[in-house]
Write a protein that holds these residues in place. Sequence first.
Motif: not given
Length: 181
Positions: A157-161, A164-173
Motif C-alpha cells: 500500500f505504501a509503495q502504491i500510494l 514514505e518512511g516506515d510503511p506501517y506507521e505511514a499507513l496509520l498516519l
Amino acid sequence: MDTNHSFVSIAYLQSGNEIQRRAYRAISELGILADLAPYHPVLCGTVPIGIDVEGSDLDIVMEAYDFEGMKAEWTALYGTYDSYAMKEKTIRDVAAVKANFQYAGFEFELFAQPLRVHQQHAYRHMIIEHHLLAANPHIKAEVIRLKKQGVKTEPAFAQILGLEGDPYEALLLLGEQLGII
C-alpha cells in the motif's frame, strides 16, 4: 464495499469470494471464535478484505491480559494441530503472544496483546486498507500483484500510494489524516 464494516462478525465471508467462503467454513468448523470469545477475537488481515494471495493466513487478533492462562488455553485447544507453535514477543513496546497452526488448508495465526482489538495495529491497518480499497478500487489488482511478488501488505500500500518512511506507521498516519481511524 461497506466502509463502515467492523469485521466483528464473520458472516460477511459467506457471500465473499471462494477463499473467504472456505475461511468461513474452516473458522466455523473449528469453533475458534466461540472458543476464544472471552478474548474478543476478530479475523484480521488480507482474507477479510479480499487481497489475500496463495498462502495467506487467517489472523485472529485478540485482547488478553493473562498471557499464562491464555497460552495454556490455546495449547489445550489447538496444540495437537499440525505445525502448532507459540512465542511471545514485544511489538512497538507492547507485549504480544502469537501461536500458529494448520487447519483445513489454512494457517491460523492467533495474536493477542493487552489492548482492545480495535486499538491494535493489525485491526487498524485492515480498516484503513479496507477504506482505501473502497475509495480507490483500481489499486486492488496492484496490491495483489505486489503481494504475489513477496511484498508485505502495508509496504505494498505504501509503495502504491507513495507513502514514505516506515510503511506501517505511514499507513496509520494516513488513516488518521483521512479520519478513518
